[in-house]
Design a protein around this motif. Structure first.
Motif, short mmCIF file in Angstrom:
data_model
loop_
_atom_site.label_atom_id
_atom_site.label_comp_id
_atom_site.label_asym_id
_atom_site.label_seq_id
_atom_site.Cartn_x
_atom_site.Cartn_y
_atom_site.Cartn_z
N LYS A 1 42.55 69.34 -35.81
CA LYS A 1 43.57 70.25 -35.30
C LYS A 1 43.11 71.67 -35.60
N LEU A 2 42.90 72.45 -34.53
CA LEU A 2 42.29 73.77 -34.64
C LEU A 2 43.25 74.85 -34.17
N ASN A 3 43.08 76.05 -34.74
CA ASN A 3 43.87 77.21 -34.32
C ASN A 3 42.94 78.39 -34.07
N ALA A 4 43.24 79.19 -33.05
CA ALA A 4 42.44 80.38 -32.76
C ALA A 4 43.31 81.40 -32.04
N PRO A 5 42.94 82.68 -32.12
CA PRO A 5 43.64 83.70 -31.32
C PRO A 5 43.54 83.36 -29.84
N VAL A 6 44.55 83.75 -29.08
CA VAL A 6 44.67 83.33 -27.69
C VAL A 6 43.45 83.72 -26.86
N THR A 7 43.12 85.00 -26.83
CA THR A 7 42.05 85.44 -25.94
C THR A 7 40.70 84.94 -26.39
N ALA B 1 40.94 77.18 -38.76
CA ALA B 1 41.37 78.30 -37.92
C ALA B 1 40.22 79.28 -37.77
N VAL B 2 40.13 79.90 -36.61
CA VAL B 2 39.20 81.00 -36.39
C VAL B 2 40.00 82.29 -36.61
N LEU C 1 39.34 89.10 -44.29
CA LEU C 1 40.19 88.02 -44.78
C LEU C 1 40.93 88.43 -46.04
N ALA C 2 42.17 88.00 -46.12
CA ALA C 2 42.92 88.18 -47.36
C ALA C 2 42.43 87.17 -48.40
N ASP C 3 42.59 87.51 -49.67
CA ASP C 3 42.24 86.56 -50.72
C ASP C 3 43.12 85.32 -50.59
N SER C 4 42.49 84.16 -50.64
CA SER C 4 43.25 82.91 -50.56
C SER C 4 42.39 81.78 -51.09
N SER C 5 42.97 80.60 -51.12
CA SER C 5 42.22 79.43 -51.58
C SER C 5 41.40 78.80 -50.47
N LEU C 6 41.49 79.34 -49.26
CA LEU C 6 40.76 78.78 -48.13
C LEU C 6 39.26 79.03 -48.25
N ILE C 7 38.48 78.11 -47.74
CA ILE C 7 37.03 78.29 -47.65
C ILE C 7 36.73 78.98 -46.32
N ALA C 8 35.84 79.95 -46.32
CA ALA C 8 35.51 80.70 -45.11
C ALA C 8 34.01 80.62 -44.84
N ARG C 9 33.68 80.48 -43.57
CA ARG C 9 32.28 80.52 -43.15
C ARG C 9 32.16 81.52 -42.00
N ARG C 10 31.29 82.50 -42.18
CA ARG C 10 31.14 83.56 -41.19
C ARG C 10 30.44 83.03 -39.94
N LEU C 11 31.02 83.31 -38.79
CA LEU C 11 30.47 82.84 -37.52
C LEU C 11 29.75 83.94 -36.75
N ILE D 1 34.06 87.52 -37.83
CA ILE D 1 34.76 86.36 -37.27
C ILE D 1 34.42 85.17 -38.16
N HIS D 2 35.45 84.55 -38.74
CA HIS D 2 35.24 83.45 -39.69
C HIS D 2 35.92 82.16 -39.20
N ALA D 3 35.36 81.06 -39.60
CA ALA D 3 36.07 79.78 -39.59
C ALA D 3 36.61 79.57 -41.00
N VAL D 4 37.91 79.31 -41.12
CA VAL D 4 38.52 79.09 -42.43
C VAL D 4 39.17 77.71 -42.45
N PHE D 5 39.12 77.06 -43.62
CA PHE D 5 39.67 75.72 -43.73
C PHE D 5 40.03 75.44 -45.19
N PRO D 6 41.00 74.54 -45.41
CA PRO D 6 41.42 74.22 -46.79
C PRO D 6 40.30 73.52 -47.55
N PRO D 7 40.22 73.72 -48.87
CA PRO D 7 39.16 73.10 -49.67
C PRO D 7 39.11 71.58 -49.53
N GLN D 8 40.27 70.93 -49.43
CA GLN D 8 40.27 69.47 -49.38
C GLN D 8 39.73 68.94 -48.06
#
Length: 310
Positions: free
Chosen positions: A95-101, A142-143, A148-158, A267-274
């Motif tokens: 299940k993915l999320n991204a900005p509309v355009t 999510a893209v 990015l704000a500080d959070s527990s999410l893992i981010a990978r730069r695209l 532009i990052h892909a972010v996802f929960p650690p688990q």
């Protein structure tokens, strides 16, 4: 009850702060979730969660136990996935999320190739421009565009993007061409309402930084709608190159202020650690890096505009 399953349920309740939220994500009833947590408390002989009608709060013992449980559950998931990957291709639902355009122009067109490469994967893509909580709403990835704000999410730069000020030749013939950022104050500037500072556009020229207050008769929460208004000659936009790159290349929009640059945005892909150990997620992130990470700008027009502005 299965102790490992109960630990996994407890971790999800602790993450979301909600029995009902955990039930929705896990596909269980709220009462089943409550029974798993109660079974753990009875086994341990301690209360893990203080429950009120308004909120849930971990006890001191619950917070410490949550940390251990999270590591154990993640390690078990990683072990299972590692074993599965030796004999099976990535499979399951993403299940993915991204900005509309961005999603419409650049993510959506990549999905057929990914799904052909990995036929065992199913994708649900949700496009919207609001900030979503991945855990609460059950997203795997999510893209996100911008810092990015500080959070527990893992981010990978695209990739990276940069906004470019532009207007149609018809508008510029009618209203004149701005030569300096300060000139924008006298123009009809079309604003993106979800920007942090939607009434201010910032520019850099070498060590010189300028922030300009702008105004206009149109404010929209979607970049493609602003692009359409600019193409019709309504005013000046400051939009990412991934939105207006083709228009610049075709001469439908003219880049402005060639000596000035706007800040670059990652532009990052972010996802929960688990989710990190998921083979389907790793395959998708690697695919995005492969397809987006090697872009030299978002079109020939963007590359030319970028060189002129540097």
């Amino acid at each position: 009850m299965d102790r490992l399953q109960s630990m996994a349920v407890f971790v999800r309740v602790a993450e979301l702060g909600s029995f009902s939220g955990a039930a929705r994500q896990l596909g269980l009833s709220k009462s089943a979730v409550s029974k798993h947590v109660t079974a753990l408390e009875e086994r341990l002989g301690v209360r893990l969660i203080n429950r009120t009608t308004r909120r849930l709060a971990l006890t001191e013992a619950g917070a410490a136990y949550r940390d251990y449980c999270a590591r154990i559950v993640q390690e078990v998931e990683e072990a299972e996935l590692m074993a599965m990957q030796h004999s099976a291709a990535p499979r399951g639902r993403l299940k993915l999320n991204a900005p509309v355009t961005f999603g419409f122009l650049h993510l959506g067109p990549l999905l057929p190739e990914f799904l052909t490469r990995y036929p065992g994967v199913e994708i649900e893509l949700v496009l919207n421009d609001r900030f979503i909580d991945l855990l609460e709403e059950g997203f795997d990835l999510a893209v996100r565009i911008g810092q990015l704000a500080d959070s527990s999410l893992i981010a990978r730069r695209l990739a990276t993007t940069r906004s470019i000020c532009a207007a149609s030749p018809a508008y510029l013939a009618r209203a004149g061409i701005p030569r300096e950022p300060a000139d924008l104050a006298r123009h009809n500037c079309l604003r993106y309402s979800l920007r942090r500072e939607r009434d201010t556009w910032s520019f850099r020229r070498g060590a010189e930084h300028v922030a300009v207050k702008i105004g206009g008769n149109l404010e929209v929460n979607n970049g493609d709608a602003l692009r359409s208004a600019a193409l019709e000659g309504l005013g000046i936009v400051c939009l990412p190159d991934f939105i207006i790159g083709e228009d610049l290349e075709r001469g439908l929009l003219q880049p402005l202020l060639p000596d000035w640059q706007t800040p670059e945005s990652p532009i990052h892909a972010v996802f929960p650690p688990q989710r990190h150990a998921s083979g389907k997620l790793r395959a998708f992130v690697d695919f995005l890096v492969e397809k987006l990470g090697r872009k030299d700008g978002w079109s020939g027009g963007c590359r030319r505009a970028g060189r002129e502005a540097s």
